[in-house]
Design a protein around this motif. Structure first.
Motif, PDB file in Angstrom:
ATOM      1  N   PRO A 283       0.840  -1.198   0.000  1.00 25.70           N
ATOM      2  CA  PRO A 283       0.000   0.000   0.000  1.00 25.70           C
ATOM      3  C   PRO A 283       0.875   1.247   0.000  1.00 25.70           C
ATOM      4  N   SER A 284       0.526   2.169  -0.873  1.00 24.43           N
ATOM      5  CA  SER A 284       1.295   3.407  -0.955  1.00 24.43           C
ATOM      6  C   SER A 284       0.804   4.380   0.106  1.00 24.43           C
ATOM      7  N   ALA A 285       1.559   5.427   0.330  1.00 26.47           N
ATOM      8  CA  ALA A 285       1.207   6.434   1.339  1.00 26.47           C
ATOM      9  C   ALA A 285      -0.069   7.157   0.941  1.00 26.47           C
ATOM     10  N   SER A 286      -0.254   7.390  -0.367  1.00 31.00           N
ATOM     11  CA  SER A 286      -1.466   8.096  -0.807  1.00 31.00           C
ATOM     12  C   SER A 286      -2.708   7.241  -0.555  1.00 31.00           C
ATOM     13  N   THR A 287      -2.590   5.921  -0.726  1.00 31.40           N
ATOM     14  CA  THR A 287      -3.721   5.036  -0.451  1.00 31.40           C
ATOM     15  C   THR A 287      -4.059   5.059   1.029  1.00 31.40           C
ATOM     16  N   ALA A 288      -3.043   5.074   1.878  1.00 32.99           N
ATOM     17  CA  ALA A 288      -3.276   5.137   3.324  1.00 32.99           C
ATOM     18  C   ALA A 288      -3.936   6.451   3.702  1.00 32.99           C
ATOM     19  N   LEU A 289      -3.490   7.542   3.078  1.00 37.33           N
ATOM     20  CA  LEU A 289      -4.099   8.854   3.362  1.00 37.33           C
ATOM     21  C   LEU A 289      -5.540   8.897   2.886  1.00 37.33           C
ATOM     22  N   GLU A 290      -5.796   8.312   1.716  1.00 33.44           N
ATOM     23  CA  GLU A 290      -7.165   8.278   1.196  1.00 33.44           C
ATOM     24  C   GLU A 290      -8.071   7.477   2.117  1.00 33.44           C
ATOM     25  N   SER A 291      -7.588   6.325   2.588  1.00 27.10           N
ATOM     26  CA  SER A 291      -8.411   5.507   3.480  1.00 27.10           C
ATOM     27  C   SER A 291      -8.604   6.207   4.820  1.00 27.10           C
ATOM     28  N   ALA A 292      -7.575   6.925   5.304  1.00 27.37           N
ATOM     29  CA  ALA A 292      -7.725   7.674   6.552  1.00 27.37           C
ATOM     30  C   ALA A 292      -8.736   8.799   6.367  1.00 27.37           C
ATOM     31  N   GLY A 293      -8.664   9.471   5.219  1.00 31.89           N
ATOM     32  CA  GLY A 293      -9.623  10.544   4.934  1.00 31.89           C
ATOM     33  C   GLY A 293     -11.032   9.995   4.807  1.00 31.89           C
ATOM     34  N   LEU A 294     -11.161   8.846   4.174  1.00 28.39           N
ATOM     35  CA  LEU A 294     -12.468   8.203   4.034  1.00 28.39           C
ATOM     36  C   LEU A 294     -13.014   7.826   5.402  1.00 28.39           C
ATOM     37  N   PHE A 295     -12.134   7.305   6.261  1.00 29.18           N
ATOM     38  CA  PHE A 295     -12.556   6.942   7.613  1.00 29.18           C
ATOM     39  C   PHE A 295     -13.005   8.182   8.377  1.00 29.18           C
ATOM     40  N   GLU A 296     -12.249   9.263   8.274  1.00 29.28           N
ATOM     41  CA  GLU A 296     -12.613  10.510   8.969  1.00 29.28           C
ATOM     42  C   GLU A 296     -13.961  11.035   8.472  1.00 29.28           C
ATOM     43  N   ALA A 297     -14.183  10.994   7.162  1.00 26.41           N
ATOM     44  CA  ALA A 297     -15.451  11.468   6.600  1.00 26.41           C
ATOM     45  C   ALA A 297     -16.601  10.595   7.074  1.00 26.41           C
ATOM     46  N   THR A 298     -16.389   9.282   7.053  1.00 26.05           N
ATOM     47  CA  THR A 298     -17.433   8.364   7.516  1.00 26.05           C
ATOM     48  C   THR A 298     -17.708   8.567   9.001  1.00 26.05           C
ATOM     49  N   SER A 299     -16.642   8.741   9.758  1.00 25.02           N
ATOM     50  CA  SER A 299     -16.780   8.956  11.199  1.00 25.02           C
ATOM     51  C   SER A 299     -17.527  10.255  11.483  1.00 25.02           C
ATOM     52  N   ALA A 300     -17.195  11.309  10.763  1.00 24.73           N
ATOM     53  CA  ALA A 300     -17.873  12.587  10.955  1.00 24.73           C
ATOM     54  C   ALA A 300     -19.357  12.470  10.592  1.00 24.73           C
ATOM     55  N   GLY A 301     -19.648  11.771   9.502  1.00 24.00           N
ATOM     56  CA  GLY A 301     -21.050  11.571   9.096  1.00 24.00           C
ATOM     57  C   GLY A 301     -21.819  10.771  10.130  1.00 24.00           C
ATOM     58  N   ALA A 302     -21.193   9.724  10.635  1.00 20.02           N
ATOM     59  CA  ALA A 302     -21.847   8.902  11.657  1.00 20.02           C
ATOM     60  C   ALA A 302     -22.059   9.718  12.932  1.00 20.02           C
ATOM     61  N   SER A 303     -21.098  10.562  13.258  1.00 14.15           N
ATOM     62  CA  SER A 303     -21.221  11.407  14.452  1.00 14.15           C
ATOM     63  C   SER A 303     -22.382  12.394  14.302  1.00 14.15           C
ATOM     64  N   ARG A 304     -22.502  12.978  13.116  1.00 13.58           N
ATOM     65  CA  ARG A 304     -23.629  13.902  12.864  1.00 13.58           C
ATOM     66  C   ARG A 304     -24.963  13.165  12.970  1.00 13.58           C
ATOM     67  N   ASP A 305     -25.032  11.982  12.359  1.00  5.07           N
ATOM     68  CA  ASP A 305     -26.269  11.197  12.419  1.00  5.07           C
ATOM     69  C   ASP A 305     -26.614  10.818  13.851  1.00  5.07           C
ATOM     70  N   PHE A 306     -25.605  10.413  14.603  1.00  7.52           N
ATOM     71  CA  PHE A 306     -25.827  10.040  16.001  1.00  7.52           C
ATOM     72  C   PHE A 306     -26.304  11.241  16.810  1.00  7.52           C
TER      73      PHE A 306
END
Length: 128
Positions: A46-69
Motif C-alpha cells: 500500500p502506498s502512502a497516498s492510499t493510506a491517506l485516502e483511506s484515513a480521509g475516508l474513515f474521517e469522513a465516515t466517522s464525521a457523518g456517523a457522528s452527525r447522524d448520532f
C-alpha cells in the motif's frame, strides 16, 4: 457449453506441456495451464497516498456517523422531553381528580353522619 470447451482446451494444453509426467485427468484440471512458465505474482504494497485516502475516508465516515448520532440523540431528547411534559400534565390532572374524589367522600360522610343524627332525633321523638 463454452465452459466445457475452455476446460477441454486447457486440459489439452496441460497434457502437452506435461509430456512424460504421469498426472490423472483430475490433477490436470486442478493444475493451471503453463504454471511453470508464469511469473510469480507480486503483492502490491500500500502506498502512502492510499493510506491517506483511506484515513480521509474513515474521517469522513466517522464525521457523518457522528452527525447522524447527534441528530438521533437530539430527536430522542426532544421526544423524551415531550413525553415527560405529557406525563407531568397527566399526573397533575390525576392528582386533581384524586383531591376532588377525597373532598366528595368527606362531604358524603358528613351527609351520612347528619342523616343518622336526624333519624336518631326523629326516632327519639316518636318513642318518647
Amino acid at each position: 457449453m463454452a465452459e466445457k470447451m475452455i476446460s477441454l482446451i486447457s486440459n489439452k494444453r496441460a497434457a502437452n506441456n506435461n509430456k512424460g509426467s504421469k498426472q490423472t485427468p483430475e490433477e490436470t484440471e486442478r493444475t493451471p495451464a503453463n504454471q511453470d512458465n508464469s511469473p510469480p505474482i507480486k503483492k502490491k504494497t500500500p502506498s502512502a497516498s492510499t493510506a491517506l485516502e483511506s484515513a480521509g475516508l474513515f474521517e469522513a465516515t466517522s464525521a457523518g456517523a457522528s452527525r447522524d448520532f447527534s441528530m438521533l440523540l437530539a430527536k430522542f431528547a426532544e421526544v423524551f422531553s415531550e413525553r415527560a411534559a405529557a406525563d407531568t400534565s397527566q399526573m397533575k390532572e390525576l392528582e386533581g381528580i384524586l383531591t376532588e374524589a377525597q373532598n366528595l367522600e368527606s362531604y358524603l360522610k358528613e351527609k351520612k353522619k347528619h342523616l343518622r343524627e336526624t333519624l336518631s332525633l326523629i326516632s327519639e321523638r316518636l318513642l318518647g
